[in-house]
Enzyme design. Structure first.
Site, PDB file in Angstrom:
ATOM      1  N   ARG A  29       0.837  -1.211   0.000  1.00 42.05           N
ATOM      2  CA  ARG A  29       0.000   0.000   0.000  1.00 42.05           C
ATOM      3  C   ARG A  29       0.870   1.260   0.000  1.00 42.05           C
ATOM      4  O   ARG A  29       0.359   2.378  -0.092  1.00 42.05           O
ATOM      5  CB  ARG A  29      -0.859   0.027   1.266  1.00 42.05           C
ATOM      6  N   LYS A  79      14.172  -7.330   5.402  1.00 44.38           N
ATOM      7  CA  LYS A  79      14.447  -6.378   6.493  1.00 44.38           C
ATOM      8  C   LYS A  79      15.742  -6.668   7.270  1.00 44.38           C
ATOM      9  O   LYS A  79      16.431  -5.748   7.681  1.00 44.38           O
ATOM     10  CB  LYS A  79      13.267  -6.347   7.469  1.00 44.38           C
ATOM     11  N   ASN A 100      13.584  -1.118   8.088  1.00 47.52           N
ATOM     12  CA  ASN A 100      12.518  -1.017   7.068  1.00 47.52           C
ATOM     13  C   ASN A 100      12.554   0.331   6.354  1.00 47.52           C
ATOM     14  O   ASN A 100      11.763   0.561   5.441  1.00 47.52           O
ATOM     15  CB  ASN A 100      11.127  -1.262   7.683  1.00 47.52           C
ATOM     16  N   ASP A 116       8.643   0.306  12.579  1.00 47.80           N
ATOM     17  CA  ASP A 116       7.469  -0.493  12.956  1.00 47.80           C
ATOM     18  C   ASP A 116       7.045  -0.202  14.405  1.00 47.80           C
ATOM     19  O   ASP A 116       5.852  -0.113  14.699  1.00 47.80           O
ATOM     20  CB  ASP A 116       7.753  -1.991  12.793  1.00 47.80           C
ATOM     21  N   ASN A 162       4.805 -17.059  22.750  1.00 44.89           N
ATOM     22  CA  ASN A 162       5.013 -17.482  21.358  1.00 44.89           C
ATOM     23  C   ASN A 162       4.919 -18.992  21.256  1.00 44.89           C
ATOM     24  O   ASN A 162       5.320 -19.711  22.168  1.00 44.89           O
ATOM     25  CB  ASN A 162       6.390 -17.016  20.869  1.00 44.89           C
ATOM     26  N   ARG A 163       4.355 -19.442  20.134  1.00 47.95           N
ATOM     27  CA  ARG A 163       4.198 -20.885  19.900  1.00 47.95           C
ATOM     28  C   ARG A 163       5.535 -21.604  20.099  1.00 47.95           C
ATOM     29  O   ARG A 163       5.612 -22.616  20.777  1.00 47.95           O
ATOM     30  CB  ARG A 163       3.667 -21.079  18.476  1.00 47.95           C
ATOM     31  N   THR A 164       6.591 -21.061  19.505  1.00 53.20           N
ATOM     32  CA  THR A 164       7.932 -21.638  19.689  1.00 53.20           C
ATOM     33  C   THR A 164       8.582 -20.899  20.855  1.00 53.20           C
ATOM     34  O   THR A 164       9.019 -19.755  20.722  1.00 53.20           O
ATOM     35  CB  THR A 164       8.780 -21.473  18.405  1.00 53.20           C
ATOM     36  N   ARG A 167      11.960 -18.934  20.880  1.00 53.28           N
ATOM     37  CA  ARG A 167      12.035 -17.623  20.188  1.00 53.28           C
ATOM     38  C   ARG A 167      11.627 -16.502  21.137  1.00 53.28           C
ATOM     39  O   ARG A 167      12.188 -15.411  21.090  1.00 53.28           O
ATOM     40  CB  ARG A 167      11.107 -17.622  18.974  1.00 53.28           C
ATOM     41  N   TYR A 230      -3.472  -6.566   9.248  1.00 50.85           N
ATOM     42  CA  TYR A 230      -4.489  -5.593   8.842  1.00 50.85           C
ATOM     43  C   TYR A 230      -5.252  -6.007   7.577  1.00 50.85           C
ATOM     44  O   TYR A 230      -6.035  -5.216   7.050  1.00 50.85           O
ATOM     45  CB  TYR A 230      -3.879  -4.197   8.680  1.00 50.85           C
TER      46      TYR A 230
END
Ligand SMILES: NC(=O)c1ccc[n+]([C@@H]2O[C@H](COP(=O)([O-])OP(=O)(O)OC[C@H]3O[C@@H](n4cnc5c(N)ncnc54)[C@H](OP(=O)(O)O)[C@@H]3O)[C@@H](O)[C@H]2O)c1
Length: 286
Positions: A29, A79, A100, A116, A162-164, A167, A230
């Protein structure tokens, strides 16, 4: 104040140039957004999409610098590599571990920042959210790192699930703050939280994972819930929160606000984010 916008693009031999590097870049965008701002402020400049394959970032960056570009945004998957290519790292880049927003300095050096985290914070502030107390951040990827760093820098207490798990632990160690919560237990951790943030890619349209719409019925009534995803703007996560009567802020404003520092660096004006900008850059988003 909203100014009249001419549809004519002002572009002369003096035009300032910038763009967004990504692979793919077609979904971005950013060209809509920056070119709207350029027209709004009557700036002689252009902002273009730049499809750069993985492995060709260094070549592309050097080429754009040689061609006189003012700078570029960098998005997925470049990035982290962009960080390595910069000569000067703003504090935000060091905290986020990625870049970024790249600016070509007059002395030939390449400066990188990560916007960010500031985009995330500015979006919440624009919605009148006071950032204090305890936040729970779901996810430990690149976006989580920028968000957690920004919240820690504002003095919030931050929990990360976090799932992992490794991390999340690595994130806590590298940022020197925050605390890990087992993924299975994050719902138990929301008591006492002022803010709940989804930075996982769950709920992203086309992301392939099942709808992420957790039961938040026991959340504190005053908790604000926000999502980095988003597309769609109201994710299943946000819809679930709203269904429980919680205040929500969608992630599109984060995208708009993260664009401001780059525009200011390259084109010399801090641009405004308002309803018209949101409408133009968000055209067609559901
Ligand atoms: N609004 C904005 O301006 C903005 C800016 C940047 C990014 N974003 C969005 O933020 C999202 C994350 O981006 P990113 O760059 O941080 O991605 P990333 O580095 O790939 O991280 C993805 C995260 O999602 C988690 N995850 C993925 N699938 C999952 C599942 N099925 N169950 C639980 N956890 C899962 C991963 O957990 P594991 O570690 O266990 O794999 C990881 O924590 C994307 O949707 C991106 O579009 C928005």
């Amino acid at each position: 104040m909203i100014q009249a916008v001419s549809s004519a693009q002002i572009l002369t031999g003096h035009a300032r140039l910038a763009g967004v590097i990504g692979w793919p870049v077609t979904h971005s965008r950013s060209p809509l957004l920056h070119n709207f701002w350029l027209r709004r402020y009557g700036i002689d400049g252009a902002y273009v999409p730049l499809a750069v394959q993985p492995g060709r970032l260094a070549e592309a960056i050097r080429g754009l610098q040689a061609a006189g570009f003012a700078g570029v945004n960098v998005t997925i998957p470049h990035k982290e590599e962009a960080f390595a290519l910069c000569d000067v790292h703003q504090r935000s880049a060091v905290r986020a571990g990625s870049v970024n927003t790249v600016t070509f300095l007059p002395d030939g050096r390449i400066s990188g920042q990560s916007t960010d985290g500031s985009g995330f914070v500015e979006n919440l502030r624009a919605h009148g959210v006071t950032l204090q107390g305890r936040a729970l951040v779901l996810g430990a990827g690149g976006t989580a790192r920028a968000v957690v760093a920004a919240l820690l820098d504002l003095g919030l207490e931050v929990l990360i699930a976090n799932r992992t798990r490794s991390r999340a632990e690595a994130l806590v160690t590298s940022l020197g703050g925050g605390g890990g919560v087992p993924w299975e237990d994050w719902r138990d951790a929301i008591a006492g939280c002022a803010l709940l943030v989804n930075t996982t890619s769950q709920g992203m349209q086309g992301g392939g994972s099942e709808a992420f719409a957790p039961d938040l019925s026991h959340a504190p009534r005053t908790m604000v819930v926000t999502d980095a995803v988003y597309v769609p703007r109201i994710t299943p996560f946000l819809a679930a929160a709203r269904g429980h009567g919680l205040r929500i802020v969608d992630g599109f404003g984060m995208l708009l606000h993260q664009a401001r520092p780059g525009f200011a660096d390259w084109f010399g004006r801090d641009p405004e984010v308002d309803a018209e900008v949101e409408r133009v850059a968000g055209a067609g988003l559901i």
